[in-house]
Design a protein around this motif. Structure first.
Motif, short mmCIF file in Angstrom:
data_model
loop_
_atom_site.label_atom_id
_atom_site.label_comp_id
_atom_site.label_asym_id
_atom_site.label_seq_id
_atom_site.Cartn_x
_atom_site.Cartn_y
_atom_site.Cartn_z
N THR A 171 9.38 6.08 2.42
CA THR A 171 8.39 6.94 1.94
C THR A 171 9.20 7.71 0.84
O THR A 171 9.59 8.62 0.47
CB THR A 171 8.63 8.20 3.73
OG1 THR A 171 10.07 8.20 3.57
CG2 THR A 171 8.48 7.21 4.63
N ASN A 172 7.93 9.30 0.69
CA ASN A 172 8.09 10.01 -0.78
C ASN A 172 7.60 11.34 0.00
O ASN A 172 6.24 11.46 0.06
CB ASN A 172 8.43 9.94 -1.50
CG ASN A 172 7.38 9.32 -2.10
OD1 ASN A 172 7.03 8.15 -1.97
ND2 ASN A 172 6.34 9.57 -2.26
N ALA A 173 8.01 12.73 -0.35
CA ALA A 173 6.98 13.84 -0.59
C ALA A 173 6.50 14.08 -1.72
O ALA A 173 6.86 12.82 -2.28
CB ALA A 173 7.90 15.08 -0.14
N PHE A 213 0.96 -0.98 0.39
CA PHE A 213 0.64 -0.12 -0.07
C PHE A 213 1.23 1.39 -0.63
O PHE A 213 1.67 1.50 0.81
CB PHE A 213 -1.08 -0.38 1.46
CG PHE A 213 -1.71 -1.32 1.44
CD1 PHE A 213 -2.75 -0.76 0.99
CD2 PHE A 213 -1.43 -1.73 2.12
CE1 PHE A 213 -3.99 -1.89 1.00
CE2 PHE A 213 -2.67 -3.59 2.17
CZ PHE A 213 -3.63 -3.56 0.97
N GLU A 214 0.28 2.39 -1.17
CA GLU A 214 1.68 3.42 -0.79
C GLU A 214 0.30 4.19 -0.36
O GLU A 214 -0.63 5.14 -1.35
CB GLU A 214 1.43 3.83 -2.19
CG GLU A 214 2.52 3.10 -3.15
CD GLU A 214 2.45 3.13 -4.98
OE1 GLU A 214 2.65 4.60 -5.15
OE2 GLU A 214 1.67 2.33 -5.71
N GLN A 215 0.27 4.93 1.49
CA GLN A 215 -0.82 5.76 1.83
C GLN A 215 0.16 7.11 1.70
O GLN A 215 0.44 7.40 2.65
CB GLN A 215 -0.45 4.80 3.12
CG GLN A 215 -1.97 5.88 3.99
CD GLN A 215 -3.30 6.19 4.18
OE1 GLN A 215 -3.18 4.55 4.10
NE2 GLN A 215 -3.41 6.90 3.55
N TRP A 236 3.06 13.68 1.36
CA TRP A 236 3.64 12.56 1.59
C TRP A 236 3.53 11.21 1.61
O TRP A 236 2.12 11.14 1.33
CB TRP A 236 3.86 12.57 3.05
CG TRP A 236 4.76 14.43 3.64
CD1 TRP A 236 4.35 14.96 4.21
CD2 TRP A 236 6.54 14.57 3.49
NE1 TRP A 236 5.91 15.73 4.20
CE2 TRP A 236 6.60 15.71 3.61
CE3 TRP A 236 7.70 13.35 3.59
CZ2 TRP A 236 7.96 16.24 3.67
CZ3 TRP A 236 9.28 13.93 3.26
CH2 TRP A 236 9.21 15.23 3.18
N GLU A 237 3.17 10.29 1.63
CA GLU A 237 3.59 8.99 2.04
C GLU A 237 3.94 7.92 1.73
O GLU A 237 5.04 8.24 2.97
CB GLU A 237 3.27 9.01 -0.14
CG GLU A 237 3.24 7.07 -0.33
CD GLU A 237 3.67 7.55 -1.78
OE1 GLU A 237 2.26 7.71 -2.55
OE2 GLU A 237 3.83 6.05 -2.27
N PHE A 238 3.56 6.74 2.60
CA PHE A 238 4.38 5.76 2.61
C PHE A 238 4.45 4.81 2.34
O PHE A 238 2.67 4.89 1.86
CB PHE A 238 4.50 5.59 4.81
CG PHE A 238 2.40 5.38 5.35
CD1 PHE A 238 2.87 4.17 5.28
CD2 PHE A 238 2.01 6.56 5.88
CE1 PHE A 238 1.38 3.89 6.19
CE2 PHE A 238 0.86 6.49 6.57
CZ PHE A 238 0.85 4.82 6.87
N GLN A 239 5.20 3.80 2.40
CA GLN A 239 4.44 2.71 2.17
C GLN A 239 4.63 1.24 2.63
O GLN A 239 6.12 1.54 3.33
CB GLN A 239 5.79 2.21 0.56
CG GLN A 239 4.87 3.07 -0.69
CD GLN A 239 6.68 4.34 -0.48
OE1 GLN A 239 7.58 3.84 0.10
NE2 GLN A 239 6.43 5.10 -1.38
N ILE A 240 4.27 0.51 2.75
CA ILE A 240 3.75 -0.42 3.50
C ILE A 240 3.62 -2.23 3.29
O ILE A 240 2.35 -2.20 2.36
CB ILE A 240 3.04 -1.09 4.69
CG1 ILE A 240 3.41 0.06 5.60
CG2 ILE A 240 2.78 -1.79 5.94
CD1 ILE A 240 4.08 0.57 7.32
MN MN Z 1 4.47 5.49 -4.53
#
Ligand code: MN
Ligand code: ADP
Ligand code: MN
Ligand code: MN
Length: 365
Positions: A176-178, A116-118, A185-189
């Motif tokens: 993570t990325n801006a 998931f890219e939250q 922003w985004e975090f991926q799990i």
């Molecule tokens: Mn992404």
């Protein structure tokens, strides 16, 4: 006797988007390896969480998963709970139960991986996205995505602390990325390509643990975390939760091409069902602009960020791998999204979704 604190976490019944809740309980520290039995069942007042009426308000919290608490950091735990009624039935808001039953109905044989890219948006207490001027707008989008430097990003300290907390807790944090809009922003799990447990329940539980951690850490910064689909109206990107997934047949060279084609056809045929549970107000984000496909259309495409389903470059080059469902909104429930994708691509009975979990979103079906 040594005592520690366990933070019991559950998903509530807020409409139209469920929220996360938690409360703390003292338990005995484990003597040896910790098991879920360390954490007793508990209860809460469902009339304060939109899960019961005042005259019959006791709901049951059943611990189902735990990780180290990276904030208390003293051997304490975060404990994921499912909500049950007093007769032992899964509460209608218990969307994890829906995913469990989909897996039990046959999906588990597919060894599906999810990633998931939250995306999320940070707001100051005045209600402006962080980094935005008090009045007016920042410069147009362009420099912010994966940006670095004052003016290009804002809120990194919180994002970085969250990343470290996810690492310490042992979550399946991928990166993570801006994002494209300043303050987003985004975090991926999810699946990381390592030899480690990464089944659908572990991955979706980790998504909720990560969400809880982000909200909890935001308290220390006086920053509000929003999972709204389209927090800023106008020419600003919305916030999604791209959901990457693969089955063992999709990942295998001999079976990949056929399994991927088949999954895309099944997703095309069920588009309307999917977008109903992919988050409240989804049509505001799925407009056909800002790297989305219109909610009224279904399109799959190689490397296409304007498609509903993107076939990543590695998948089209190899002929096997994974797919990215770009439709879920930032406010979607990963338990429901994973369950619905599995129902569709494993050809299971759609009733598994509505019979077992009348969550705020499924109730609308
Ligand atoms: Mn992404
Ligand atoms: P994007 O290029 O769309 O921004 P990201 O780098 O942000 O992609 O995220 C990639 C996501 O893909 C991660 O969440 C990761 O867990 C997921 N992923 C990678 N390989 C697989 C796979 N084989 N099956 C399922 N998910 C995968
Ligand atoms: Mn993104
Ligand atoms: Mn993506």
């Amino acid at each position: 006797m040594t005592l520690i604190v366990a933070e019991y976490i559950w998903i509530d019944g807020t409409m139209p988007t469920a929220q996360i809740r938690s409360k703390s309980r003292v338990v005995e520290a484990p003597q040896s390896q910790t098991s879920i039995d360390l954490f007793p069942e508990w209860g809460f007042d469902g009339s304060s969480t939109n899960q019961a009426t005042g005259d019959n308000s006791d709901c049951i919290l059943k611990p189902v998963n735990f990780v180290l608490d990276p904030i208390r950091d003293d051997g304490s735990f975060l404990v994921m709970c499912e909500v049950f009624d007093r007769n032992g039935n899964a509460h209608p808001t218990n969307t994890r139960a829906a995913l469990r039953r989909v897996l039990e109905a046959g999906a588990h044989t597919q060894d599906a991986y999810f990633g998931f890219e939250q995306e999320f948006t940070l707001f100051d207490l005045e209600g402006n996205p962080v980094g935005w001027p008090d009045a007016g707008y920042p410069a147009p989008q362009g420099p912010y995505y994966c940006g670095v430097g004052a003016g290009a990003v804002d809120g990194r300290q919180l994002v970085e602390e969250h990343l470290q907390a996810c690492m310490k807790a042992g979550l399946l944090i991928y990166g993570t990325n801006a994002e494209v809009m300043l303050g987003q922003w985004e975090f991926q799990i999810g699946y990381r390509g390592f030899d480690e447990p990464a089944d659908a329940l572990k991955t979706t539980d980790d998504m909720w643990f990560a969400t809880w951690l982000l909200h909890r850490l935001s308290e220390d910064y006086d920053i509000k975390v929003s999972f709204e689909n389209k927090p800023m109206k106008g020419d600003w990107n919305g916030a999604g939760c791209h959901t990457n997934f693969s089955t063992k047949e999709m990942r295998r060279a001999e079976t990949g091409k056929k399994a991927i084609e088949c999954a895309i056809n099944q997703l095309a045929a069920t588009h309307e069902t999917h977008v109903k549970i992919y988050g409240a107000g989804l049509s505001e984000r799925l407009t056909g602009n800002h790297e989305t496909c219109s909610i009224n259309e279904f399109r799959a495409g190689e490397s296409d960020r304007g498609a509903s389903i993107r076939i990543p470059i590695s998948t089209s080059q190899n002929g096997y791998g994974y797919l990215e469902d770009r439709r879920p909104g930032a406010n979607s429930d990963p338990y429901l999204v994973a369950a619905q994708i599995l129902v569709t691509i494993c050809g299971l009975d759609q009733c598994l979704m509505s019979e077992t979990a009348k969550s705020p979103q499924v109730a609308l079906l």
